[in-house]
Write an enzyme that holds these catalytic residues in place. Structure first.
Site, short mmCIF file in Angstrom:
data_model
loop_
_atom_site.label_atom_id
_atom_site.label_comp_id
_atom_site.label_asym_id
_atom_site.label_seq_id
_atom_site.Cartn_x
_atom_site.Cartn_y
_atom_site.Cartn_z
N ARG A 195 105.97 -18.50 53.53
CA ARG A 195 105.44 -17.77 54.71
C ARG A 195 104.31 -18.55 55.38
O ARG A 195 104.23 -18.59 56.60
CB ARG A 195 104.92 -16.40 54.27
CG ARG A 195 105.95 -15.52 53.60
CD ARG A 195 105.24 -14.30 53.05
NE ARG A 195 106.08 -13.48 52.21
CZ ARG A 195 106.20 -13.66 50.89
NH1 ARG A 195 105.56 -14.62 50.27
NH2 ARG A 195 106.97 -12.85 50.19
N ARG A 229 96.92 -25.81 45.92
CA ARG A 229 96.10 -25.82 44.71
C ARG A 229 95.75 -27.26 44.38
O ARG A 229 96.57 -28.18 44.58
CB ARG A 229 96.87 -25.22 43.52
CG ARG A 229 97.05 -23.70 43.59
CD ARG A 229 95.73 -22.95 43.46
NE ARG A 229 95.89 -21.49 43.52
CZ ARG A 229 95.84 -20.76 44.63
NH1 ARG A 229 95.63 -21.32 45.80
NH2 ARG A 229 95.98 -19.45 44.57
N GLU A 275 87.63 -26.43 40.33
CA GLU A 275 86.74 -25.75 41.28
C GLU A 275 85.75 -24.87 40.53
O GLU A 275 86.12 -24.30 39.50
CB GLU A 275 87.59 -24.88 42.22
CG GLU A 275 88.51 -25.71 43.09
CD GLU A 275 89.45 -24.85 43.94
OE1 GLU A 275 89.34 -23.61 43.92
OE2 GLU A 275 90.31 -25.43 44.61
N HIS A 293 87.86 -23.91 49.20
CA HIS A 293 88.97 -22.98 48.96
C HIS A 293 88.80 -21.69 49.78
O HIS A 293 88.65 -20.59 49.24
CB HIS A 293 89.08 -22.65 47.47
CG HIS A 293 90.45 -22.17 47.09
ND1 HIS A 293 90.98 -22.31 45.84
CD2 HIS A 293 91.41 -21.52 47.81
CE1 HIS A 293 92.20 -21.79 45.80
NE2 HIS A 293 92.49 -21.30 47.00
N ILE A 294 88.84 -21.88 51.11
CA ILE A 294 88.61 -20.73 52.01
C ILE A 294 89.85 -20.41 52.84
O ILE A 294 89.75 -19.81 53.91
CB ILE A 294 87.40 -20.97 52.93
CG1 ILE A 294 87.55 -22.29 53.72
CG2 ILE A 294 86.10 -20.96 52.14
CD1 ILE A 294 86.56 -22.44 54.87
N GLY A 295 91.03 -20.80 52.32
CA GLY A 295 92.27 -20.61 53.10
C GLY A 295 92.42 -19.23 53.72
O GLY A 295 92.69 -19.10 54.91
C1 DGY Z 1 95.70 -17.73 47.81
O1 DGY Z 1 95.69 -16.55 48.19
O2 DGY Z 1 96.40 -18.11 46.86
C2 DGY Z 1 94.85 -18.71 48.57
O3 DGY Z 1 94.69 -19.88 47.86
C3 DGY Z 1 93.52 -18.10 48.94
O4 DGY Z 1 92.85 -18.88 49.86
#
Ligand code: DGY
Length: 326
Positions: free
Chosen positions: A158, A239, A268, A287-289
């Protein structure tokens, strides 16, 4: 009747908990940034019926085998590589995650990271703030174009699809590699399926969005970086463990690739002494996706509903090991 006990491993806004508190005794670790110590997590897991966990919590065999009442673990993430799903399944514990609700937000961040790396935005901002901007120069902080280039997306789930959609706005050629073909993405966005080797060789921007599995662990290694174009930019928003960081460091310092934009790392959080941080051609973020306020609220609500549904005998909206329900 005694209410089920639900423990949340970080402080979340009360309003995201929905009706969980009506039928469960809910406690949470009181800090937002400070992680729960392992011993405390193990102690809480021992008495919990449900756990709402973060991607930084290790939900391993030790924890799962010492949690006699545990029925559900709801991870506040789409990824769940921090959880031993096989062990949970063998113990009948439901593992839930938060897919869909974070796809656009994570795609926005991935594309922003790609752009920041290509156009040297962080370096440029630091240059101005550091008082170094004395003159204008024709090639001052000149970066790499994004439009009309080739983007290679590894992992066409997605989030991959949402990144591909953004790439169409930049009139990019879109290549992808995935476990299985995604014909919808091919038809709708004109993405072309490629073998792993081909996508590595042809991409100007190689973007990793694949989940961490036994197959993807360490997939970006010395041989892979050597096959990339010397002008290519590597972006990782999945990751850290999909990358051999030493090989990446070597590739960046030896001109095998041009730059890297990294949202994730092997161990991390990383400290300021991490070798990759010494390189000007690395853009590193923590890690702020999926970290927009709106999306994190929706993720917390979904995680809360996942727990509530399992504990009340209903089907959760997002479950990774569906067979525990049958
Ligand atoms: C997730 O939800 O797996 C993402 O890495 C979060 O940023």
């Amino acid at each position: 009747m005694k209410k089920p006990y639900v423990f949340i491993t970080r402080r979340l806004p009360e309003e995201t908990l929905g009706n969980l508190q009506e039928f469960a005794d809910v406690r949470m670790w009181p800090y937002e940034e400070e992680p729960i110590p392992r011993e405390t997590l193990l102690k809480e897991a021992k008495r919990a019926d449900g756990l709402l966990t973060m991607l930084s919590d290790k939900i391993d065999a030790e924890l799962l085998t010492n949690a006699p009442h545990l029925k559900v673990v709801a991870n506040l993430a789409v990824g769940y590589d921090n959880i031993d799903v096989d062990k949970a399944t063998s113990r009948g514990i439901a593992i839930c995650n938060t897919p869909d609700v974070l796809s656009d937000t994570t795609a926005d961040l991935t594309f922003a990271l790609l752009m920041a790396t290509a156009r040297r935005l962080i370096e440029s901002a630091e240059y101005v703030k550091g008082g170094h901007w004395k003159n204008w120069g024709p090639l001052l902080l000149a970066g790499t174009d994004i439009h009309h280039k080739t983007i290679g997306i590894i992992g066409m789930g997605r989030i991959g699809r949402a990144v591909a959609k953004r790439a169409t706005g930049f009139e990019m050629e879109i290549l992808y590699h995935n476990r299985s073909r995604n014909e919808e993405v091919e038809q709708e966005l004109g993405a072309a399926y490629c073998s792993f080797d081909e996508i590595v060789e042809r991409s100007d921007f190689l973007v990793c969005l694949a989940p961490l599995t036994a197959q993807t662990r360490g997939m970006f290694n010395e041989q892979v970086f050597k096959k990339m174009k010397p002008s290519a930019i590597f972006v990782n928003a999945s990751r850290g463990d999909v990358v051999d960081e030493q090989a990446l460091y070597h590739a960046l310092t030896n001109g095998e690739i041009k730059a890297a934009g990294l949202d994730v790392f092997q161990n991390e959080p990383i400290g300021a002494d991490h070798p990759l941080l010494s390189l000007p051609n690395v853009v590193a973020i923590p890690h702020i996706g999926s970290a927009s306020v709106e999306t994190r609220m929706v993720m917390a609500e979904l995680a809360g509903r996942n727990i509530a549904n399992v504990l009340t005998g209903n089907k959760p909206e997002a479950i990774v090991n569906e067979k525990v329900l049958s």
